[in-house]
Structure formats: C-alpha cells, structure tokens
Scaffold this motif. Structure first.
Motif, short mmCIF file in Angstrom:
data_model
loop_
_atom_site.label_atom_id
_atom_site.label_comp_id
_atom_site.label_asym_id
_atom_site.label_seq_id
_atom_site.Cartn_x
_atom_site.Cartn_y
_atom_site.Cartn_z
N ALA A 169 0.43 -7.59 -6.69
CA ALA A 169 -0.51 -7.69 -7.87
C ALA A 169 -1.85 -6.40 -7.34
CB ALA A 169 -0.87 -8.71 -8.12
N GLU A 170 -2.58 -6.84 -6.29
CA GLU A 170 -4.06 -6.19 -6.04
C GLU A 170 -3.56 -4.92 -5.56
OE1 GLU A 170 -6.83 -6.68 -2.10
OE2 GLU A 170 -5.47 -8.69 -2.82
N GLU A 171 -2.58 -4.52 -4.84
CA GLU A 171 -1.96 -3.40 -4.67
C GLU A 171 -1.31 -2.66 -4.99
OE1 GLU A 171 -3.18 -2.45 -1.51
OE2 GLU A 171 -3.72 -4.44 -0.66
N LEU A 172 -1.15 -2.63 -5.92
CA LEU A 172 -0.97 -2.60 -7.15
C LEU A 172 -1.33 -1.92 -8.18
CD1 LEU A 172 2.77 -3.79 -7.04
CD2 LEU A 172 2.21 -1.66 -6.73
N ARG A 173 -2.51 -2.75 -8.16
CA ARG A 173 -4.09 -2.93 -9.31
C ARG A 173 -3.41 -3.60 -11.05
NH1 ARG A 173 -5.28 1.46 -6.14
NH2 ARG A 173 -7.66 1.37 -6.29
N LYS A 193 0.73 -1.39 -0.07
CA LYS A 193 -0.32 0.01 -0.09
C LYS A 193 0.49 1.12 0.31
CE LYS A 193 -4.08 -1.14 2.14
NZ LYS A 193 -5.06 -1.62 3.06
N THR A 194 1.80 1.36 0.51
CA THR A 194 2.65 2.47 0.84
C THR A 194 3.51 2.56 -0.76
OG1 THR A 194 3.29 2.32 3.44
CG2 THR A 194 5.59 2.98 1.56
N ALA A 195 3.89 1.57 -1.20
CA ALA A 195 4.76 1.74 -2.67
C ALA A 195 4.04 2.11 -3.61
CB ALA A 195 4.85 0.00 -2.62
#
Length: 158
Positions: A64-68, A36-38
C-alpha cells in the motif's frame, strides 16, 4: 478488472502461533523491491484485500505504501492459509465495481488460485514468497477466465 496476487514475504520461522509470524527484515526488503518495481510499471490498486495473518498484513502495508494506496486495507478470512479458490472468487466478485484489486495471502492457496483464475486448474505455478502475479479479468461471471499479464519475483526485482 486488474487483479494482483501478492504472496507475503519471508517470515520468521517460529512465533506463538502461525498467525502471529512476522516478516523478517529480508522479507520486508524483498517485498519493498517487488512493489517499487510494480509501482514504476504503473501498478495501482483501488482495493487491497489481505489475509488477517500478521505476515500478510505487514506485506499489504508495504504494498500500500509503495503503490500510494489511500484506502483502508481490508482483511478477509478467505485469504488465510487453507482457504478455497471458490471462496476467494466469490470475494472478488463481491467487489466487481473495483478497477484493480490487490490480494495478499499465502501458499498453497495462491498457486491454486492463479491457476483457477486462468481457467486452468491443472496449471502449476511456482509462487515464491514476495512474488506478484498480474492478471486481467475481462469479466467476473460465475467462472473466472483471466488473462496472465506477468509475474514478478523478488529475484527479478532486486
């Protein structure tokens, strides 16, 4: 090319085999915090490559989920524990058309790989579980000559 090395999160101690060890709830939470921070910092991936081990794949899915990330997560045996830095570099070079690659794997490979990519094989890196290392790779020639951008640990992200 931007290159990101993400070590898998905290995994259970025992399973039928090392390859089948799953992330713990704490491991999933800490990886999610880091990613999330990334993502807030603008990290993206045009390709995600993961070790085929269960804990690495679970980590890659969270990333992958957090970076969409919209693509498929590809697995490669070169990212398994005990892999060699030269083989990983060959894998990276095979994807030289990518703008940003996220590699998900294990120790001690990733601390050695980080040092190798920076052209400093004697460099020691404390690569904690769930940590993310960001490198800029100006070229993907025969020998790597990366630039260290930053490293994010779960402790900093949480």
């Amino acid at each position: 090319m931007e290159l990101y090395l993400l070590r898998h999160g905290i995994a259970e101690e025992h399973a039928r085999s090392d390859a089948e060890r799953e992330l713990t709830a704490e491991g999933r939470d800490k990886v999610r915090d880091v990613m999330k921070t990334a993502a807030r910092a603008g990290v993206t991936a045009s390709l995600v490559l993961s070790s085929p081990y269960r804990r690495a794949l679970a980590t890659a899915r969270i990333a992958a989920e957090e970076l969409r990330y919209k693509g498929q997560i590809a697995t490669t045996p070169v990212l398994q524990p005990g892999g060699g830095v030269e083989a990983v570099w060959d894998e990276i070079r095979a994807h030289s058309d990518e703008t940003s690659i996220l590699l998900v794997g294990h120790e001690p490979l990733f601390s050695s790989l980080g040092a190798f990519l920076l052209g400093a094989p004697e460099l020691r890196i404390a690569f904690k579980k769930g940590a993310l290392l960001a490198l800029d790779m100006p070229s993907v020639g025969r020998r790597p000559s990366g630039i260290l951008n930053w490293m994010l640990t779960a402790r900093l992200a949480g």
